[in-house]
Every structure is written in structure tokens, then in C-alpha cells.
Design a protein around this motif. Structure first.
Motif, short mmCIF file in Angstrom:
data_model
loop_
_atom_site.label_atom_id
_atom_site.label_comp_id
_atom_site.label_asym_id
_atom_site.label_seq_id
_atom_site.Cartn_x
_atom_site.Cartn_y
_atom_site.Cartn_z
N GLY A 121 0.80 -1.22 0.00
CA GLY A 121 0.00 0.00 0.00
C GLY A 121 0.83 1.27 0.00
N VAL A 122 2.05 1.18 -0.52
CA VAL A 122 2.93 2.34 -0.65
C VAL A 122 2.73 2.95 -2.03
CG1 VAL A 122 5.36 3.06 -0.78
CG2 VAL A 122 4.62 1.38 0.95
N VAL A 123 2.74 4.28 -2.13
CA VAL A 123 2.59 4.93 -3.43
C VAL A 123 3.82 4.59 -4.27
CG1 VAL A 123 2.35 7.11 -4.67
CG2 VAL A 123 1.22 6.78 -2.45
N PRO A 124 3.66 3.94 -5.44
CA PRO A 124 4.82 3.54 -6.24
C PRO A 124 5.62 4.73 -6.75
CG PRO A 124 2.86 2.32 -6.90
CD PRO A 124 2.40 3.42 -5.99
N LEU A 125 6.89 4.48 -7.04
CA LEU A 125 7.80 5.54 -7.46
C LEU A 125 7.28 6.27 -8.69
CD1 LEU A 125 10.61 6.92 -7.18
CD2 LEU A 125 11.49 5.16 -8.73
N PHE A 126 6.82 5.53 -9.69
CA PHE A 126 6.42 6.16 -10.94
C PHE A 126 5.07 6.88 -10.83
CE2 PHE A 126 9.93 3.80 -12.40
CZ PHE A 126 10.30 4.28 -13.64
N ASP A 127 4.38 6.71 -9.70
CA ASP A 127 3.19 7.51 -9.42
C ASP A 127 3.56 8.81 -8.70
OD1 ASP A 127 1.71 5.53 -10.58
OD2 ASP A 127 0.81 4.79 -8.72
N ARG A 128 4.81 8.92 -8.27
CA ARG A 128 5.28 10.11 -7.57
C ARG A 128 6.08 11.03 -8.49
NH1 ARG A 128 7.28 8.18 -1.54
NH2 ARG A 128 5.94 6.35 -1.34
N VAL A 129 6.95 10.43 -9.31
CA VAL A 129 7.88 11.20 -10.14
C VAL A 129 8.06 10.49 -11.48
CG1 VAL A 129 9.19 12.25 -8.24
CG2 VAL A 129 9.84 9.98 -9.10
N SER A 130 8.69 11.18 -12.41
CA SER A 130 9.02 10.59 -13.72
C SER A 130 10.54 10.63 -13.88
CB SER A 130 8.34 11.37 -14.85
OG SER A 130 6.94 11.32 -14.73
N PRO A 131 11.22 9.59 -13.43
CA PRO A 131 12.69 9.62 -13.41
C PRO A 131 13.32 9.42 -14.79
CG PRO A 131 11.91 7.49 -12.66
CD PRO A 131 10.69 8.35 -12.85
N TYR A 132 14.51 10.01 -14.94
CA TYR A 132 15.38 9.63 -16.04
C TYR A 132 16.25 8.50 -15.52
CZ TYR A 132 14.02 14.11 -18.10
OH TYR A 132 13.31 15.16 -18.62
N VAL A 133 16.29 7.40 -16.26
CA VAL A 133 17.01 6.21 -15.83
C VAL A 133 18.18 5.96 -16.75
CG1 VAL A 133 16.84 3.72 -15.41
CG2 VAL A 133 14.91 5.23 -14.82
N LEU A 134 19.30 5.55 -16.19
CA LEU A 134 20.49 5.18 -16.94
C LEU A 134 20.82 3.73 -16.59
CD1 LEU A 134 22.58 8.40 -16.19
CD2 LEU A 134 21.37 7.86 -18.31
N ASP A 135 20.76 2.86 -17.60
CA ASP A 135 20.95 1.43 -17.39
C ASP A 135 22.27 1.02 -18.03
OD1 ASP A 135 20.85 -1.38 -17.48
OD2 ASP A 135 18.67 -1.38 -17.65
N PRO A 136 23.29 0.67 -17.25
CA PRO A 136 24.59 0.31 -17.82
C PRO A 136 24.52 -0.78 -18.88
CG PRO A 136 24.74 0.45 -15.43
CD PRO A 136 23.29 0.57 -15.78
N ARG A 137 23.64 -1.74 -18.68
CA ARG A 137 23.55 -2.85 -19.63
C ARG A 137 23.01 -2.38 -20.98
NH1 ARG A 137 20.66 -8.67 -18.62
NH2 ARG A 137 18.74 -7.51 -18.88
N VAL A 138 21.97 -1.56 -20.96
CA VAL A 138 21.41 -1.04 -22.21
C VAL A 138 22.42 -0.15 -22.91
CG1 VAL A 138 19.60 0.42 -23.21
CG2 VAL A 138 19.04 -1.20 -21.38
N LEU A 139 23.09 0.71 -22.15
CA LEU A 139 24.07 1.61 -22.75
C LEU A 139 25.22 0.84 -23.35
CD1 LEU A 139 24.18 4.39 -20.00
CD2 LEU A 139 23.03 4.51 -22.22
#
Length: 246
Positions: A121-139
Motif C-alpha cells: 500500500g505504498v505509493v509507487p515511485l512512478f506515481d510520484r515522479v518521472s525519473p530519467y534512468v540510466l541502465d549500464p547494460r542497455v548503454l
């Protein structure tokens, strides 16, 4: 040169990593977590958590990876709901300060956190903010598409000459992921020269292409055809399927 003129990789990065009970992000429970703040000409700082896993069991295979047994987590861990709330709040605060989130294999860790938030019952992260994500594997897969060898964090640390002391410690892994991203950005102007908003959007496309390629490989490889069905294309967060929640 002013801070505004510097590439984003010279600014503060926030790394995030979890150690969990299983490889399935839909059902895994958080055992340990770390949120670290790296770079920007400042010392690395951060916070770590140990969860009591909400009464769930930690399988022996997971214990072999991160070292925590069910008994140890129950004795020393804090309530899972509090851990999930605090990690989510720490990440949201970093995003609100304009920091990108560095997460190795982001769809796993972010999905685990999201499902745990919904579970308690915690407000999920993406319901609070819209982060920019950097994924080492994708990069790394984008800039080194045809390089042979694995793409685990250990592999990337070896390739980019990044120390990894205490692999599968959430804090050590989060710091190492930040260092790998910094090395990639410092080596490839095509990465560091993109604004964070564009780089995030590009990774959505790159990650999808990479997953489609993996799915196609499984589909045409004898004995692996069934694996193709399990390849999901979402990045950086797997879409929520309410029926799966547990």
C-alpha cells in the motif's frame, strides 16, 4: 566552465540496487537495498536497508548469492513495508533534485520495488515522479553491440576497469553501476552529449530493440523456443499486471 555547461555525467548520479528472494520481479521480495549518491566532485554517500521480507522465505539459492537467510532477515531486518516506503521516498527525492537514477538491468529492480510498493500500500515511485534512468547494460549493448562476452555487472566492471568490491552487496553494486555509466559516458560522446531526457527516451527504444533481438534468437534456437515467450520489451519498468500481484 559552469555546472550548466558540463555534461550530465559530471553532475551527481544516484545509484539504486536490490538483493532479493528470486529472479522473478513480479513475486520477488526485497532483502537488501541501497540508494547511493555518486560523483559530481563529492564523496559517495548513501543509505542501505535490510528487510524482514514480510515473513516470506528466502530460498537457499538466493542466500547463496547475497548471504542472507530467512532467519537472519527476520532477526535483523526492519519491517518490509517501512523499507519499501523509505527506498521509494529516497529515490523520489533524488529525482526531484534533478538526478538521474543509475540502475543495472533497471526493469528488474524497478519492477520489484513497484510490486513491493503495491503489495504494502505504498505509493509507487512512478506515481510520484518521472525519473530519467540510466541502465549500464542497455548503454553498453548500444555502444558495444558486437562485443563478445557477458553483460553482467561483473563483466561490465571488468571491461570498463571499474573496481567491484563485494559483488552482490546492494551498496557495492549500486556504486559500481554508477562508475560504469560514468566510464561509458566519458568514453562515448554519443552518450554524454545527449540531454538526459533524450538519453532516457533513446534507451527505451534501444532496450526494446535489444529485447526483440534476444527474443528472436531464442525463437530460432532449438531447445530455447519457449524462452522467447518470457522476454518482455518494457523498459525501465515492466507494465503492471494486476492478476500477477501476490
Amino acid at each position: 566552465m559552469s555546472a550548466r555547461q558540463l555534461s550530465w555525467h559530471y553532475q551527481r548520479l544516484t545509484g539504486f540496487d536490490l538483493e532479493t528472494t528470486s529472479q522473478d520481479p513480479e513475486t520477488a521480495r526485497i532483502v537488501t537495498g541501497a540508494v547511493v549518491h555518486y560523483g559530481g566532485g563529492q564523496p559517495t554517500t548513501g543509505q542501505t536497508w535490510l528487510s524482514d521480507v514480510g515473513g516470506a522465505e528466502i530460498p537457499a539459492a538466493a542466500t547463496a548469492v547475497h548471504g542472507y537467510t530467512s532467519e537472519a532477515a527476520r532477526v535483523a531486518g526492519r519491517p518490509a513495508s517501512a523499507v519499501v516506503e523509505e527506498i521509494t521516498t529516497a529515490l523520489a527525492a533524488a529525482v526531484e533534485q534533478g538526478r538521474p537514477l543509475v540502475i543495472m538491468h533497471a526493469p528488474y529492480d524497478l519492477t520489484v520495488l513497484d510490486r513491493e510498493a503495491r503489495r504494502y500500500g505504498v505509493v509507487p515511485l512512478f506515481d510520484r515522479v518521472s525519473p530519467y534512468v540510466l541502465d549500464p547494460r542497455v548503454l553498453d549493448r548500444h555502444v558495444n553491440t558486437f562485443r563478445r562476452g557477458g553483460r553482467t555487472l561483473t563483466d561490465l566492471c571488468r571491461h570498463y576497469v571499474v573496481p567491484l568490491d563485494g559483488a552482490h552487496s546492494s551498496e557495492a553494486d549500486a556504486i559500481a553501476a554508477c562508475a560504469v555509466v560514468w566510464k561509458i559516458a566519458n568514453r562515448y560522446r554519443s552518450i554524454s552529449g545527449r540531454p538526459l531526457a533524450q538519453l532516457h527516451a533513446d534507451q527505451v527504444a534501444w532496450a526494446r530493440e535489444q529485447s526483440e533481438s534476444l527474443r528472436d534468437y531464442f525463437a530460432r534456437t532449438p531447445g530455447k523456443e519457449g524462452w522467447a515467450r518470457d522476454v518482455r520489451l518494457d523498459w525501465p519498468l515492466l507494465s503492471y499486471r494486476a492478476a500477477v500481484a501476490s
